[in-house]
Scaffold this motif. Structure first.
Motif, PDB file in Angstrom:
ATOM      1  N   ALA A   1      38.820  27.510  -5.525  1.00 16.76           N
ATOM      2  CA  ALA A   1      38.116  27.279  -6.790  1.00 16.76           C
ATOM      3  C   ALA A   1      38.847  26.240  -7.628  1.00 16.76           C
ATOM      4  CB  ALA A   1      37.989  28.593  -7.559  1.00 16.76           C
ATOM      5  N   LEU A   2      40.170  26.336  -7.642  1.00 13.29           N
ATOM      6  CA  LEU A   2      40.940  25.399  -8.468  1.00 13.29           C
ATOM      7  C   LEU A   2      40.929  23.993  -7.885  1.00 13.29           C
ATOM      8  CD1 LEU A   2      43.948  27.561  -9.661  1.00 13.29           C
ATOM      9  CD2 LEU A   2      41.960  26.816 -10.951  1.00 13.29           C
ATOM     10  N   LYS A   3      40.881  23.881  -6.547  1.00 11.87           N
ATOM     11  CA  LYS A   3      40.768  22.545  -5.942  1.00 11.87           C
ATOM     12  C   LYS A   3      39.443  21.909  -6.335  1.00 11.87           C
ATOM     13  CE  LYS A   3      44.143  22.681  -2.303  1.00 11.87           C
ATOM     14  NZ  LYS A   3      44.468  22.857  -0.888  1.00 11.87           N
ATOM     15  N   THR A   4      38.367  22.723  -6.323  1.00 15.24           N
ATOM     16  CA  THR A   4      37.067  22.220  -6.781  1.00 15.24           C
ATOM     17  C   THR A   4      37.152  21.780  -8.236  1.00 15.24           C
ATOM     18  OG1 THR A   4      36.118  23.878  -5.325  1.00 15.24           O
ATOM     19  CG2 THR A   4      34.600  22.791  -6.847  1.00 15.24           C
ATOM     20  N   ALA A   5      37.822  22.600  -9.062  1.00  9.27           N
ATOM     21  CA  ALA A   5      37.977  22.278 -10.485  1.00  9.27           C
ATOM     22  C   ALA A   5      38.712  20.949 -10.667  1.00  9.27           C
ATOM     23  CB  ALA A   5      38.732  23.407 -11.186  1.00  9.27           C
ATOM     24  N   CYS A   6      39.747  20.727  -9.838  1.00  9.28           N
ATOM     25  CA  CYS A   6      40.500  19.468  -9.928  1.00  9.28           C
ATOM     26  C   CYS A   6      39.622  18.284  -9.567  1.00  9.28           C
ATOM     27  CB  CYS A   6      41.703  19.508  -8.995  1.00  9.28           C
ATOM     28  SG  CYS A   6      43.004  20.567  -9.591  1.00  9.28           S
TER      29      CYS A   6
ATOM     30  N   ALA B   1      47.925  30.723 -12.234  1.00  7.22           N
ATOM     31  CA  ALA B   1      48.009  29.538 -11.394  1.00  7.22           C
ATOM     32  C   ALA B   1      48.433  28.367 -12.257  1.00  7.22           C
ATOM     33  CB  ALA B   1      46.664  29.256 -10.746  1.00  7.22           C
ATOM     34  N   ARG B   2      49.069  27.404 -11.638  1.00  6.89           N
ATOM     35  CA  ARG B   2      49.463  26.192 -12.359  1.00  6.89           C
ATOM     36  C   ARG B   2      48.944  24.984 -11.579  1.00  6.89           C
ATOM     37  NH1 ARG B   2      55.194  25.008 -15.123  1.00  6.89           N
ATOM     38  NH2 ARG B   2      54.048  26.032 -16.800  1.00  6.89           N
ATOM     39  N   VAL B   3      48.224  24.126 -12.292  1.00  6.39           N
ATOM     40  CA  VAL B   3      47.735  22.884 -11.700  1.00  6.39           C
ATOM     41  C   VAL B   3      48.504  21.732 -12.349  1.00  6.39           C
ATOM     42  CG1 VAL B   3      45.746  21.348 -11.459  1.00  6.39           C
ATOM     43  CG2 VAL B   3      45.443  23.823 -11.246  1.00  6.39           C
ATOM     44  N   THR B   4      49.128  20.901 -11.521  1.00  6.48           N
ATOM     45  CA  THR B   4      49.870  19.737 -12.035  1.00  6.48           C
ATOM     46  C   THR B   4      49.138  18.471 -11.604  1.00  6.48           C
ATOM     47  OG1 THR B   4      51.859  21.032 -11.610  1.00  6.48           O
ATOM     48  CG2 THR B   4      52.175  18.734 -12.219  1.00  6.48           C
TER      49      THR B   4
ATOM     50  N   ASN C   1      46.947  12.314  -8.527  1.00  3.95           N
ATOM     51  CA  ASN C   1      47.140  13.371  -7.536  1.00  3.95           C
ATOM     52  C   ASN C   1      47.152  14.706  -8.253  1.00  3.95           C
ATOM     53  OD1 ASN C   1      47.602  11.688  -5.262  1.00  3.95           O
ATOM     54  ND2 ASN C   1      49.666  11.277  -6.022  1.00  3.95           N
ATOM     55  N   TYR C   2      46.770  15.770  -7.552  1.00  2.00           N
ATOM     56  CA  TYR C   2      46.894  17.088  -8.167  1.00  2.00           C
ATOM     57  C   TYR C   2      47.569  18.049  -7.207  1.00  2.00           C
ATOM     58  CZ  TYR C   2      42.682  18.173  -5.474  1.00  2.00           C
ATOM     59  OH  TYR C   2      41.764  18.338  -4.466  1.00  2.00           O
TER      60      TYR C   2
END
Lengths: 80, 80
Positions: free
Chosen positions: B57-62, B3-6, B73-74
């Protein structure tokens, strides 16, 4: 014209910042994170509409300033 | 699963780092750069194959760690 340059560490280069984020995510209870690597992103607004020239200019910019090509890879996307 | 989070600064938030890069590019003679804004990118390796759970999970992490949602913004991309 918009462009996005993404700079990431090459495989095999240690990333202590990523490791720290990985540890922090685990201690926050985010499940299933195997590894994290951090990179940089540059959103660049360019004059003109010549995508080929813009890509060439941005590659030069990466080589000269934005990326350390010894340890980092870069990727240029035009119109992103 | 990859996954990539920007994480990027919101519009209107001052970006002195981006301004400095813009100035440096101009002084290096890279033509046509109107503006630069810098952000962060996280390449995350996740266990499991449930894309919906991973995105949640990644939205929570952000929200909790990776982004300062007051000024940033993410964006989460799964399988990137």
């Amino acid at each position: 014209m918009k462009a996005r340059v993404t700079v990431t560490l090459k495989t095999g280069v240690l990333d202590p910042q990523g490791k720290a984020i990985e540890g922090a995510l685990k201690s926050l209870g985010i499940a299933g994170v195997d590894s994290v690597r951090q990179g940089k992103v540059f959103d660049i607004e360019l004059a003109g509409h010549d995508a080929v020239a813009a890509e060439a200019a941005l590659k030069t910019a990466c080589e000269k300033l934005l990326a350390n090509t010894v340890i980092e890879n870069y990727r240029v996307e035009i119109g992103a």
